[in-house]
Design a protein around this motif. Structure first.
Motif, PDB file in Angstrom:
ATOM      1  N   SER B 102       0.824  -1.200   0.000  1.00  0.00           N
ATOM      2  CA  SER B 102       0.000   0.000   0.000  1.00  0.00           C
ATOM      3  C   SER B 102       0.866   1.261   0.000  1.00  0.00           C
ATOM      4  O   SER B 102       0.610   2.200  -0.756  1.00  0.00           O
ATOM      5  N   ASP B 103       1.901   1.258   0.832  1.00  0.00           N
ATOM      6  CA  ASP B 103       2.758   2.437   0.917  1.00  0.00           C
ATOM      7  C   ASP B 103       3.471   2.699  -0.405  1.00  0.00           C
ATOM      8  O   ASP B 103       3.540   3.840  -0.871  1.00  0.00           O
ATOM      9  N   THR B 104       3.991   1.646  -0.986  1.00  0.00           N
ATOM     10  CA  THR B 104       4.657   1.804  -2.279  1.00  0.00           C
ATOM     11  C   THR B 104       3.699   2.394  -3.307  1.00  0.00           C
ATOM     12  O   THR B 104       4.021   3.341  -4.028  1.00  0.00           O
ATOM     13  N   LEU B 105       2.497   1.810  -3.351  1.00  0.00           N
ATOM     14  CA  LEU B 105       1.525   2.266  -4.345  1.00  0.00           C
ATOM     15  C   LEU B 105       1.050   3.684  -4.077  1.00  0.00           C
ATOM     16  O   LEU B 105       0.830   4.461  -5.014  1.00  0.00           O
ATOM     17  N   LYS B 106       0.894   4.024  -2.818  1.00  0.00           N
ATOM     18  CA  LYS B 106       0.475   5.385  -2.502  1.00  0.00           C
ATOM     19  C   LYS B 106       1.526   6.379  -2.966  1.00  0.00           C
ATOM     20  O   LYS B 106       1.201   7.434  -3.511  1.00  0.00           O
ATOM     21  N   ALA B 109       1.326   6.555  -6.744  1.00  0.00           N
ATOM     22  CA  ALA B 109       0.102   7.245  -7.157  1.00  0.00           C
ATOM     23  C   ALA B 109       0.212   8.744  -6.873  1.00  0.00           C
ATOM     24  O   ALA B 109      -0.285   9.575  -7.629  1.00  0.00           O
ATOM     25  N   ASN B 110       0.881   9.035  -5.776  1.00  0.00           N
ATOM     26  CA  ASN B 110       1.056  10.430  -5.394  1.00  0.00           C
ATOM     27  C   ASN B 110       1.897  11.181  -6.427  1.00  0.00           C
ATOM     28  O   ASN B 110       1.671  12.365  -6.688  1.00  0.00           O
TER      29      ASN B 110
END
Lengths: 147, 147
Positions: B102-106, B109-110
């Motif tokens: 999730s952190d990687t993807l956030k 995405a950010n």
DNA sequence: CTTGACCTTCCAATCGCTGGAAGGCGCAGG
DNA sequence: CCTGCGCCTTCCAGCGATTGGAAGGTCAAG
């Protein structure tokens, strides 16, 4: 490049490559006269893409969309972002679910002596609780819940 | 008490009760002359126990052990605690895994514009990265990794 | 007797693989 | 040429924990 070489080059595993083909995640590979699957360097890139996406927890369905967007030179990045953020939302929901389970259990385990005696708050919770909400100090009395 | 009544009383779902019986999580229920399964209040308690344990994410296998310990008046609470803490460890491991995704993807995405343009760091990560570690400022140069 | 709500069994699907069995192909050595 | 080894092919089955449906039997009421 046969499937074994493509497997080594992509890190995906021959069986998994065949599986991905069978479900339509990757197109049907070309074949030699003998029926062996043939792969190109680009196929390997797709497999690596898929592998990385699986590492990030994307479902096959979403990976299909991501691969499609990746191939599309005119994709709007907004669409990619939406797929990613949908996934993030699911991940966060799952994390919250597991977090709640873990915290509840840690609390119960912390209250458990963990010795030879049979008395155990963990089993008491599992056995008795109707919903499992931890009651802290206000215990069991039904309070103002008269009929 | 037939299976429908036991289902309502326990909140477990008739099909699931039959499934639990088929895999040996609960003992075979008694039968009427017509072959209908018959349940007692105690059976319902066991079902509720199972249901609560599933809510806390325990696997069927561990629930089997927990039910066994629950029935055993001479159980050592340490054993219950160990089962619970093993499960907590698995939950925490899974949470850490999902958290990393999730952190990687956030982060990706950010960094994504999320507009009509095709350029997208999410796809760039999926396509190009060998391992996916985010590189921050020290970029792509292979540094001191000469042959 | 008929209706409808229940019960029964069995089979299939979900998701993302993973393993095995049975048979074909390619290339080396004897 | 034959044998062996390692690769390739297909199909089938199972993991975990359900959920759904089909086909048929049973029960109680009207």
């Amino acid at each position: 490049m046969n499937i074994g070489e493509a497997s080594k080059a992509s890190g995906v595993g021959a069986k998994l490559i065949r599986y991905y083909e069978s479900i339509g995640l990757i197109p049907e590979a070309g074949r030699t006269a003998a029926g062996y699957r043939v792969y190109s360097g680009n196929d390997v890139n797709v497999l690596r893409f898929i592998k990385r996406a699986r590492t990030l927890g994307f479902s096959i369905e979403r990976i299909q969309r991501l691969v499609g967007l990746w191939q599309d030179r005119n994709r709007p990045s907004a669409e990619v972002k939406r797929v990613a953020l949908d996934h993030v939302a699911e991940l966060e929901a799952k994390i919250a679910e597991l977090r709640a389970m873990s915290d509840t259990l840690k609390e119960l385990a912390n209250a458990c002596h963990g010795d030879d005696r049979p008395d155990c708050p963990i089993l008491r919770d599992l056995a008795h609780e109707d919903g499992g909400a931890h009651a802290h100090h206000n215990g069991c009395h039904k309070a103002t819940q008269g009929p």
